[in-house]
Design a protein around this motif. Structure first.
Motif, PDB file in Angstrom:
ATOM      1  N   THR A  52     -19.165 -34.266  29.336  1.00 26.60           N
ATOM      2  CA  THR A  52     -18.743 -32.892  29.098  1.00 26.60           C
ATOM      3  C   THR A  52     -17.493 -32.899  28.223  1.00 26.60           C
ATOM      4  N   TRP A  53     -17.412 -31.909  27.343  1.00 23.84           N
ATOM      5  CA  TRP A  53     -16.268 -31.837  26.440  1.00 23.84           C
ATOM      6  C   TRP A  53     -14.966 -31.604  27.196  1.00 23.84           C
ATOM      7  N   SER A  54     -14.979 -30.699  28.152  1.00 23.86           N
ATOM      8  CA  SER A  54     -13.729 -30.269  28.769  1.00 23.86           C
ATOM      9  C   SER A  54     -13.148 -31.330  29.704  1.00 23.86           C
ATOM     10  N   ALA A  55     -13.896 -31.695  30.728  1.00 20.24           N
ATOM     11  CA  ALA A  55     -13.370 -32.623  31.741  1.00 20.24           C
ATOM     12  C   ALA A  55     -13.634 -34.085  31.407  1.00 20.24           C
ATOM     13  N   GLY A  56     -14.541 -34.320  30.472  1.00 13.16           N
ATOM     14  CA  GLY A  56     -14.874 -35.709  30.166  1.00 13.16           C
ATOM     15  C   GLY A  56     -15.691 -36.381  31.243  1.00 13.16           C
ATOM     16  N   SER A  57     -16.374 -35.593  32.066  1.00  9.27           N
ATOM     17  CA  SER A  57     -17.219 -36.168  33.119  1.00  9.27           C
ATOM     18  C   SER A  57     -18.407 -36.866  32.469  1.00  9.27           C
ATOM     19  N   ALA A  58     -18.621 -38.119  32.868  1.00 14.59           N
ATOM     20  CA  ALA A  58     -19.647 -38.934  32.225  1.00 14.59           C
ATOM     21  C   ALA A  58     -20.746 -39.320  33.210  1.00 14.59           C
ATOM     22  N   TYR A  59     -21.955 -39.428  32.679  1.00 14.27           N
ATOM     23  CA  TYR A  59     -23.115 -39.812  33.476  1.00 14.27           C
ATOM     24  C   TYR A  59     -23.911 -40.838  32.681  1.00 14.27           C
ATOM     25  N   TYR A  60     -24.529 -41.777  33.404  1.00 10.12           N
ATOM     26  CA  TYR A  60     -25.241 -42.871  32.749  1.00 10.12           C
ATOM     27  C   TYR A  60     -26.605 -43.114  33.386  1.00 10.12           C
ATOM     28  N   ALA A  61     -27.508 -43.580  32.557  1.00 18.66           N
ATOM     29  CA  ALA A  61     -28.776 -44.080  33.084  1.00 18.66           C
ATOM     30  C   ALA A  61     -28.492 -45.392  33.813  1.00 18.66           C
ATOM     31  N   ASP A  62     -29.266 -45.672  34.841  1.00 17.14           N
ATOM     32  CA  ASP A  62     -29.056 -46.897  35.612  1.00 17.14           C
ATOM     33  C   ASP A  62     -29.181 -48.142  34.730  1.00 17.14           C
ATOM     34  N   SER A  63     -30.030 -48.062  33.728  1.00 13.67           N
ATOM     35  CA  SER A  63     -30.293 -49.225  32.883  1.00 13.67           C
ATOM     36  C   SER A  63     -29.103 -49.622  32.014  1.00 13.67           C
ATOM     37  N   VAL A  64     -28.147 -48.705  31.826  1.00 18.53           N
ATOM     38  CA  VAL A  64     -26.999 -49.011  30.965  1.00 18.53           C
ATOM     39  C   VAL A  64     -25.678 -48.980  31.716  1.00 18.53           C
ATOM     40  N   LYS A  65     -25.722 -48.582  32.962  1.00 16.52           N
ATOM     41  CA  LYS A  65     -24.494 -48.457  33.751  1.00 16.52           C
ATOM     42  C   LYS A  65     -23.784 -49.811  33.815  1.00 16.52           C
ATOM     43  N   GLY A  66     -22.489 -49.792  33.541  1.00 14.26           N
ATOM     44  CA  GLY A  66     -21.710 -51.023  33.553  1.00 14.26           C
ATOM     45  C   GLY A  66     -21.670 -51.741  32.218  1.00 14.26           C
ATOM     46  N   ARG A  67     -22.549 -51.349  31.302  1.00 17.58           N
ATOM     47  CA  ARG A  67     -22.581 -51.978  29.969  1.00 17.58           C
ATOM     48  C   ARG A  67     -22.189 -50.997  28.864  1.00 17.58           C
ATOM     49  N   PHE A  68     -22.570 -49.736  29.026  1.00 18.83           N
ATOM     50  CA  PHE A  68     -22.286 -48.720  28.014  1.00 18.83           C
ATOM     51  C   PHE A  68     -21.194 -47.788  28.530  1.00 18.83           C
ATOM     52  N   THR A  69     -20.399 -47.281  27.592  1.00 18.44           N
ATOM     53  CA  THR A  69     -19.364 -46.311  27.924  1.00 18.44           C
ATOM     54  C   THR A  69     -19.406 -45.165  26.921  1.00 18.44           C
ATOM     55  N   VAL A  79     -18.120 -37.875  19.549  1.00 16.52           N
ATOM     56  CA  VAL A  79     -18.485 -38.576  20.781  1.00 16.52           C
ATOM     57  C   VAL A  79     -18.877 -40.006  20.414  1.00 16.52           C
ATOM     58  N   TYR A  80     -18.501 -40.932  21.267  1.00 17.03           N
ATOM     59  CA  TYR A  80     -18.771 -42.342  21.023  1.00 17.03           C
ATOM     60  C   TYR A  80     -19.638 -42.922  22.133  1.00 17.03           C
ATOM     61  N   LEU A  81     -20.380 -43.952  21.781  1.00 14.85           N
ATOM     62  CA  LEU A  81     -21.117 -44.722  22.779  1.00 14.85           C
ATOM     63  C   LEU A  81     -20.811 -46.187  22.505  1.00 14.85           C
ATOM     64  N   GLN A  82     -19.965 -46.765  23.352  1.00 12.83           N
ATOM     65  CA  GLN A  82     -19.644 -48.185  23.255  1.00 12.83           C
ATOM     66  C   GLN A  82     -20.695 -48.962  24.027  1.00 12.83           C
ATOM     67  N   MET A  83     -21.381 -49.843  23.345  1.00 14.24           N
ATOM     68  CA  MET A  83     -22.473 -50.595  23.959  1.00 14.24           C
ATOM     69  C   MET A  83     -22.117 -52.070  23.974  1.00 14.24           C
ATOM     70  N   ASN A  84     -21.967 -52.623  25.160  1.00 13.92           N
ATOM     71  CA  ASN A  84     -21.637 -54.036  25.339  1.00 13.92           C
ATOM     72  C   ASN A  84     -22.793 -54.756  26.029  1.00 13.92           C
ATOM     73  N   SER A  85     -22.758 -56.067  25.961  1.00 16.96           N
ATOM     74  CA  SER A  85     -23.784 -56.899  26.606  1.00 16.96           C
ATOM     75  C   SER A  85     -25.185 -56.403  26.261  1.00 16.96           C
TER      76      SER A  85
END
Length: 121
Positions: A52-69, A79-85
């Protein structure tokens, strides 16, 4: 109307990193949430992450959780998507989307043209 332009895709080896960017322009005040989706050949478009733009609340698919930000730079309307591993199964066209409400389904009003991410094994 909101225009979205993605950038940052490319070819990377497994285990590597990429950062995708999505620059929004136009009537950006009409969107309160941004999402990233991806679509691999022969597969349906799937949710990756949203914020969300205002609060910056983020949600992730289980398949990318812990790897993408996912993050946002409000003054830059970007908006950015940092993808690691990265894994070969992350290979897909990645799309940025904007909408009034945050959703994990493709229920967004505006879409970018997509950027290709290819992860080699």
């Amino acid at each position: 109307q909101v225009q979205l332009v993605e950038s940052g895709g490319g070819l990377v080896q497994a285990g590597g990193s990429l950062r995708l960017s999505c620059a929004a322009s136009g009537r950006t005040f009409s969107s309160r949430a941004m999402g990233w989706f991806r679509q691999a050949p022969g597969k349906e478009r799937e949710f990756v992450a949203a914020i969300t733009w205002s609060a910056g609340s983020a949600y992730y698919a289980d398949s990318v959780k812990g790897r993408f930000t996912i993050s946002r730079d409000t003054p830059k309307n970007t908006v950015y998507l940092q993808m690691n591993s990265l894994k070969p199964e992350d290979t897909a066209i990645y799309y940025c989307a904007a909408g009034l409400l945050l959703s994990t389904t493709p229920a967004y009003d505006y879409w970018g043209q997509g950027t290709q991410v290819t992860v080699s094994s």
